[in-house]
Design an enzyme around this catalytic site. Structure first.
Site, PDB file in Angstrom:
ATOM      1  N   ASN A  11       0.856  -1.182   0.000  1.00  0.00           N
ATOM      2  CA  ASN A  11       0.000   0.000   0.000  1.00  0.00           C
ATOM      3  C   ASN A  11       0.897   1.239   0.000  1.00  0.00           C
ATOM      4  OD1 ASN A  11      -1.849   2.016   0.513  1.00  0.00           O
ATOM      5  ND2 ASN A  11      -2.342   1.353   2.599  1.00  0.00           N
ATOM      6  N   LYS A  13       0.036   4.250  -0.211  1.00  0.00           N
ATOM      7  CA  LYS A  13      -0.662   5.406   0.377  1.00  0.00           C
ATOM      8  C   LYS A  13      -0.493   6.620  -0.554  1.00  0.00           C
ATOM      9  CE  LYS A  13      -0.085   3.200   4.770  1.00  0.00           C
ATOM     10  NZ  LYS A  13      -0.044   3.281   6.211  1.00  0.00           N
ATOM     11  N   HIS A  96      -9.601   0.787   5.794  1.00  0.00           N
ATOM     12  CA  HIS A  96      -8.243   1.009   6.317  1.00  0.00           C
ATOM     13  C   HIS A  96      -8.323   2.015   7.463  1.00  0.00           C
ATOM     14  CE1 HIS A  96      -4.129   2.416   6.602  1.00  0.00           C
ATOM     15  NE2 HIS A  96      -3.776   1.284   6.030  1.00  0.00           N
ATOM     16  N   GLU A  98      -6.650   4.516   8.277  1.00  0.00           N
ATOM     17  CA  GLU A  98      -6.534   5.933   7.907  1.00  0.00           C
ATOM     18  C   GLU A  98      -7.851   6.452   7.318  1.00  0.00           C
ATOM     19  OE1 GLU A  98      -2.925   5.424   5.644  1.00  0.00           O
ATOM     20  OE2 GLU A  98      -1.928   4.946   7.532  1.00  0.00           O
ATOM     21  N   GLU A 168      -5.130  -5.154  11.227  1.00  0.00           N
ATOM     22  CA  GLU A 168      -4.140  -4.082  11.316  1.00  0.00           C
ATOM     23  C   GLU A 168      -4.375  -3.278  12.591  1.00  0.00           C
ATOM     24  OE1 GLU A 168      -2.242  -2.927   7.452  1.00  0.00           O
ATOM     25  OE2 GLU A 168      -4.087  -1.789   7.516  1.00  0.00           O
ATOM     26  N   GLY A 174       2.404   2.397  10.665  1.00  0.00           N
ATOM     27  CA  GLY A 174       3.273   3.547  10.403  1.00  0.00           C
ATOM     28  C   GLY A 174       4.023   4.046  11.621  1.00  0.00           C
ATOM     29  N   SER A 214       3.546  -1.836  10.327  1.00  0.00           N
ATOM     30  CA  SER A 214       4.995  -1.708  10.477  1.00  0.00           C
ATOM     31  C   SER A 214       5.776  -2.974  10.115  1.00  0.00           C
ATOM     32  CB  SER A 214       5.352  -1.263  11.902  1.00  0.00           C
ATOM     33  OG  SER A 214       4.864   0.042  12.138  1.00  0.00           O
TER      34      SER A 214
HETATM   35  P1  PGA Z   1       2.820   0.420   7.612  1.00  0.00           P
HETATM   36  O1  PGA Z   1       1.345   0.530   6.977  1.00  0.00           O
HETATM   37  O2  PGA Z   1       3.416  -0.886   7.077  1.00  0.00           O
HETATM   38  O3  PGA Z   1       3.549   1.623   7.114  1.00  0.00           O
HETATM   39  O4  PGA Z   1       2.654   0.373   9.074  1.00  0.00           O
HETATM   40  C1  PGA Z   1       0.507  -0.582   6.909  1.00  0.00           C
HETATM   41  C2  PGA Z   1      -0.823  -0.175   6.337  1.00  0.00           C
HETATM   42  O5  PGA Z   1      -1.239   0.955   6.541  1.00  0.00           O
HETATM   43  O6  PGA Z   1      -1.493  -0.966   5.671  1.00  0.00           O
END
Ligand code: PGA
Length: 259
Positions: A11, A13, A96, A98, A168, A174, A214
């Protein structure tokens, strides 16, 4: 989705423009061999989906939309529908963290997006996970329960076969804070239990569940070896073609080790 393939989803983003994403995919395609047991899915900016769809070998990479609106067409300025993405992407992220936390996607939106994806032959990757506060209150299982009920409310048993779930934990996304493999196993077991409750034992064994938060090339194997984990949703580390290709290689080896 059947569990016979490990799914590795990158992803991006809101990173990489069209040219950069296209170059990245070219680089990744040189680094990654196609494995029958690993499905690699890329979720670049929506702007790059068409270009990359024409560029890639679809046996090597599938594509995912990071987001879409649930109506098929109409006066919804600025939105992209699942019906417009149909034929370009094979997967779509839904719920997700976010989207839930920054853009306030509600359970109702998420449920409608799951339906829109299925209606348009796009496999929804339904993301669920608790916040740090919910975790500290011991509410992880309850949050997962509510998010699954919310997202899957209108999904039939047949449609469930077309869905992937991603666990998640919000606090791990992140942040560089790795969830402990034991905690991931417990959470995914809670997810499978909920699926069992809603759709029966067979469905709970067959549904594909990913971990995300992460994940790096160093930590990927810690999750991939877990019997309940069928793949990874990778954000930050997917932006580095070398790190991401290492994760893909580990998925291939991890599956071999599980068998
Ligand atoms: P990240 O993001 O690996 O940067 O923690 C994972 C995600 O948002 O799917």
């Amino acid at each position: 989705m059947a569990r016979n393939k490990t799914l590795i989803v990158g992803n991006f983003k809101m990173n990489l423009g069209v040219g950069e994403a296209s170059l990245y995919v070219h680089e990744l395609s040189q680094l990654v061999k196609s494995h029958n047991d690993v499905e690699v899915v890329l979720a670049p900016t929506a702007l790059a989906l068409q270009t990359i769809s024409l560029q890639v070998n679809h046996r090597q990479f599938k594509l995912a939309a990071q987001n879409f609106y649930w109506r098929d067409h109409g006066a919804y300025t600025g939105e992209i529908s699942a019906s417009q993405l149909r034929g370009i992407v094979q997967f779509g992220l839904v719920g997700h963290s976010e989207r839930r936390h920054i853009f306030h996607d509600s359970d109702k939106d998420i449920r409608a997006k799951v339906q829109a994806a299925i209606r348009n032959h796009i496999t929804p990757i339904l993301c669920v996970g608790e916040t740090a506060f919910e975790r500290s209150e011991g509410e992880t299982a309850a949050v997962l329960h509510d998010q699954l009920i919310g997202g899957l409310a209108n999904v039939t048993s047949d449609e469930l076969e077309e869905i992937v779930i991603a666990y998640e934990p919000v606090w791990a996304i992140g942040t560089g804070q790795n969830a402990l493999p034991h905690d991931v196993s417990m959470a995914i077991r809670a997810i499978r239990n909920q699926i069992k409750h809603l759709y029966g034992a067979k469905a709970s064994e067959e549904i594909q569940v990913l971990y995300g938060g992460s994940v790096t090339a160093d930590s990927a194997s810690d999750y991939l070896v877990l019997p309940d984990v069928d793949g990874l949703l990778v954000g930050g580390a997917s932006l580095d073609a070398h790190a991401f290709s290492d994760i893909i290689k580990k998925a291939h080896k991890g599956l071999a080790a599980k068998r």
